[in-house]
Design a protein around this motif. Structure first.
Motif, PDB file in Angstrom:
ATOM      1  N   PRO A   1       4.263  71.358  18.645  1.00 42.64           N
ATOM      2  CA  PRO A   1       4.871  71.860  19.883  1.00 42.64           C
ATOM      3  C   PRO A   1       6.392  71.709  19.893  1.00 42.64           C
ATOM      4  CG  PRO A   1       3.005  70.448  20.388  1.00 42.64           C
ATOM      5  CD  PRO A   1       3.273  70.339  18.915  1.00 42.64           C
ATOM      6  N   ARG A   2       6.890  70.639  19.299  1.00 38.81           N
ATOM      7  CA  ARG A   2       8.339  70.423  19.255  1.00 38.81           C
ATOM      8  C   ARG A   2       9.012  71.541  18.473  1.00 38.81           C
ATOM      9  NH1 ARG A   2      10.025  64.760  17.094  1.00 38.81           N
ATOM     10  NH2 ARG A   2       8.788  64.192  18.890  1.00 38.81           N
TER      11      ARG A   2
ATOM     12  N   ARG B   1       9.110  74.668  20.590  1.00 39.43           N
ATOM     13  CA  ARG B   1      10.159  74.568  21.615  1.00 39.43           C
ATOM     14  C   ARG B   1      11.534  74.813  21.008  1.00 39.43           C
ATOM     15  NH1 ARG B   1       7.606  70.223  23.843  1.00 39.43           N
ATOM     16  NH2 ARG B   1       8.857  68.815  22.603  1.00 39.43           N
ATOM     17  N   THR B   2      11.784  74.231  19.852  1.00 39.96           N
ATOM     18  CA  THR B   2      13.071  74.401  19.180  1.00 39.96           C
ATOM     19  C   THR B   2      13.302  75.868  18.857  1.00 39.96           C
ATOM     20  OG1 THR B   2      12.879  72.189  18.227  1.00 39.96           O
ATOM     21  CG2 THR B   2      14.446  73.674  17.181  1.00 39.96           C
TER      22      THR B   2
ATOM     23  N   GLN C   1      11.995  78.473  20.360  1.00 44.48           N
ATOM     24  CA  GLN C   1      12.228  79.214  21.605  1.00 44.48           C
ATOM     25  C   GLN C   1      13.669  79.034  22.081  1.00 44.48           C
ATOM     26  OE1 GLN C   1       9.193  77.639  24.160  1.00 44.48           O
ATOM     27  NE2 GLN C   1       7.765  79.299  23.721  1.00 44.48           N
TER      28      GLN C   1
END
Length: 58
Positions: A38-39, A42-43, A45
């Motif tokens: 998920p990290r 997010r990065t 995005q």
């Protein structure tokens, strides 16, 4: 015909301990990978958002 019991051959203690250690390490690596996924998303995005804003501002 005689009934036979299915038994698994006993592993020596060292081999068994190494096997359990390897399985534990694999499980730990899998858990880290699951946390990181998920990290990374997010990065990515955020990078896309920043690139879009730069295009709009420029």
């Amino acid at each position: 015909m005689a009934w036979t019991t299915w038994t698994t051959p006993r592993l020596d203690p060292d081999r068994s301990r190494r096997r359990l250690q390897i399985l534990a390490e694999l499980a730990g690596a899998r858990a880290v990978r699951e946390r990181e996924r998920p990290r990374r998303a997010r990065t990515e995005q955020l990078r896309q958002l920043i690139a879009t804003r730069r295009r709009l501002a420029g």
